[in-house]
Design a protein around this motif. Structure first.
Motif, PDB file in Angstrom:
ATOM      1  N   GLN A 122       0.834  -1.202   0.000  1.00 22.50           N
ATOM      2  CA  GLN A 122       0.000   0.000   0.000  1.00 22.50           C
ATOM      3  C   GLN A 122       0.868   1.252   0.000  1.00 22.50           C
ATOM      4  O   GLN A 122       0.658   2.179   0.798  1.00 22.50           O
ATOM      5  N   VAL A 124       0.730   3.664  -1.770  1.00 20.63           N
ATOM      6  CA  VAL A 124      -0.088   4.849  -2.009  1.00 20.63           C
ATOM      7  C   VAL A 124      -0.426   5.571  -0.707  1.00 20.63           C
ATOM      8  O   VAL A 124      -0.658   6.788  -0.701  1.00 20.63           O
ATOM      9  N   GLU A 127       2.576   8.071  -0.304  1.00 27.85           N
ATOM     10  CA  GLU A 127       3.114   8.846  -1.409  1.00 27.85           C
ATOM     11  C   GLU A 127       2.923  10.351  -1.227  1.00 27.85           C
ATOM     12  O   GLU A 127       3.616  11.149  -1.861  1.00 27.85           O
ATOM     13  N   ASP A 404      -9.612   3.713  -4.279  1.00 30.73           N
ATOM     14  CA  ASP A 404      -8.488   4.342  -4.989  1.00 30.73           C
ATOM     15  C   ASP A 404      -7.610   3.337  -5.731  1.00 30.73           C
ATOM     16  O   ASP A 404      -6.809   3.730  -6.584  1.00 30.73           O
ATOM     17  N   ARG A 408      -4.695   2.935  -9.844  1.00 27.81           N
ATOM     18  CA  ARG A 408      -3.301   2.482  -9.933  1.00 27.81           C
ATOM     19  C   ARG A 408      -3.065   1.723 -11.243  1.00 27.81           C
ATOM     20  O   ARG A 408      -3.664   0.671 -11.473  1.00 27.81           O
ATOM     21  N   LYS A 428      -8.053  13.427  -3.061  1.00 27.39           N
ATOM     22  CA  LYS A 428      -6.931  13.582  -2.123  1.00 27.39           C
ATOM     23  C   LYS A 428      -6.766  15.028  -1.669  1.00 27.39           C
ATOM     24  O   LYS A 428      -6.400  15.295  -0.525  1.00 27.39           O
TER      25      LYS A 428
END
Length: 490
Positions: A122, A124, A127, A404, A408, A428
């Motif tokens: 994960q 993400v 990030e 989400d 990806r 986001k």
């Protein structure tokens, strides 16, 4: 000494004038064996089912009701409109190997998770981090690239637990955390044992030992419960026997909700599944009620998108892919597809194996043949999830609020439509609750309209336990068997 005492034994003890003493150990059954015990380096839910909140802790954590609670961080300050988070750590926390837990460990853990060579499933979650700074041993300052009101939620995931640099390389087989339980031993294919950690910084658990028994066969799971070989099966794999167990005063049945969207995932880059009409045809060929009844014996809520029905922003999209074999045949004809054979990969859980057989039969009715491959969990993770070598697969995504993943590009079903990616980027950057709600509804609409996958049902949490056990989670806001409040009662 045998750690359980049946009601008849307890009665004899009372007749003899001795008080019944609550046991301090528990044996839990689980269907899937974890491929490893490092929640920061893999996607298997079974890993978190053993170690989340037990062995490993994060800055925050999920409560049994899904609330975000303090964990290793006693509190946090939000600065610069959500761009900076200052976490205040509990003092005196130690890892199981005796090392002190400090702000430097937070810096290491978050930098490790977001590094270019990170194996975190994960990434993400991390990030958006621009920098992590240890202000002092008990204070950490996290600066984000943009405001994110959801950051404490991200830090509650099992993928975001805190680890020590000295033991990080061996976590897969020798997990070292800060939690109330420490790793005991792992007999591959049979059991994993955790023992209470005497040096735990917080409230000590009532249990001294917890054993996770690996029992993948539903018939064997029922037999183990009836024989008392396991005290509880938090995710019970044989729903067809729940009524029998519920009628037995020795047991209680716990039925709740999970974050598990169960889907027939489709490889969107694999022809002809790259054609939305073919994906829609597949979706219309499947009768969700047949799956819920035939695979789950009525336990499960039909869904039409990748979103939990209990969430306040849920949109019922099931009408867009209602069971309609004639529409399915017409869509296949429009797409110019005939004599289609697709590979259907099925991991071990009963919902996948049972559901897959029903899906194969219903696809056959509209002219689609399937080649079924039953895979073990490690093989599925390597071939399907990591390798993307599949056409169709049945899987339940148990991570919370994970819509989400459709943004990806390297995710295993390969959607990442630019408009959807833009929608997630906007989400986001949005902190207003009403605006976030609208964006989440748009996201559900888009993946339902594109028939990215065939959405089946929301996985129910069906658990069984000895009637004398209290404190097990009824619902599953994340994939966990949190033992911190579990205890036996008289």
């Amino acid at each position: 000494m045998f750690h359980r005492m049946t009601s008849s034994v307890a009665a004899l003890a009372l007749m003899a004038g001795t008080a019944w003493a609550a046991p301090d150990a528990i044996t839990l059954g689980m269907v899937l064996e974890p491929p490893n015990l490092d929640p920061t380096a893999g996607a298997a839910a079974a890993t978190d089912e053993v170690v989340y909140a037990n062995v490993f802790e994060g800055l925050t954590r999920f409560g049994s009701d899904g609330a975000i609670l303090p964990a290793l961080a006693s509190s946090w300050d939000v600065e610069e409109d959500g761009k900076v988070y200052v976490f205040h750590l509990h003092p005196g926390v130690k890892f199981h190997d005796g090392a002190d837990f400090t702000a430097e460990d937070v810096v290491f853990s978050l930098d490790r998770a977001r590094a270019a060579d990170s194996t975190n499933a994960q990434k993400v979650l991390f990030e958006g981090i621009e920098s992590v700074e240890a202000v002092d041993p008990e204070t950490v300052r996290v600066t984000l690239r943009a405001p994110d009101g959801n950051f404490p939620f991200k830090m509650a995931w099992g993928d975001a637990v805190m680890v020590d640099a000295a033991s990080a390389s061996d976590l897969a087989t020798k997990p070292v955390g800060t939690g109330p339980f420490q790793f005991g031993n792992w007999v591959q294919g049979d059991r994993i044992v955790l023992n209470a950690f005497d040096g735990y910084w917080g409230e000590k658990p009532a249990l001294k030992t917890a054993t996770f028994r690996i029992i993948s066969d539903p018939t064997a799971a029922f037999a183990a419960m009836m024989a008392g070989d396991v005290d509880a099966f938090p995710n019970y794999p044989a729903p067809e026997t729940l009524a029998q167990l519920q009628a037995d005063p020795r047991f209680k049945v716990l039925v709740g909700t999970t974050e598990g969207e169960t889907i027939l995932a489709m490889n969107n880059t694999q022809p002809p599944l790259d054609n939305a009409k073919v994906r829609e045809a597949i979706a219309h060929a499947i009768n969700r009620e047949d799956i819920v009844q035939g695979a789950m014996f009525g336990y499960g809520t039909p869904i039409g998108s990748h979103f939990a029905p209990h969430h306040p922003d849920y949109v019922d999209e099931t009408g867009k892919s209602a069971y309609d074999p004639e529409a399915s045949k017409a869509l296949l004809a429009e797409a110019g597809v005939s004599d289609l054979t697709l590979r259907l990969a099925l991991p071990p859980p009963p919902y996948a194996r049972r559901g897959g057989e029903i899906i194969a039969a219903e696809l056959r009715e509209v002219g689609i043949q399937t080649e079924i491959t039953n895979m073990e969990w490690a093989q599925w993770l390597e071939t399907v999830f990591k390798g993307g070598d599949f056409d169709l697969t049945v899987i339940s995504h148990t991570e919370p609020m994970d819509i989400d993943i459709y943004a990806r590009p390297d995710y295993y079903f390969h959607y990442a439509k630019p408009e959807f990616v833009a929608l997630m980027d906007q989400l986001k950057a949005t902190t207003d609750p009403a605006a976030r709600s609208d964006l989440l509804k748009q996201a559900q609409d888009m993946i339902a309209d594109d028939h990215v996958n065939a959405f089946l049902f929301q996985l129910a949490k069906t658990g069984v336990a000895n009637a004398k056990i209290e404190g097990l989670w009824e619902n599953a806001p994340t994939q966990a068997n949190d033992l911190t409040k579990v205890h036996w009662i008289d």
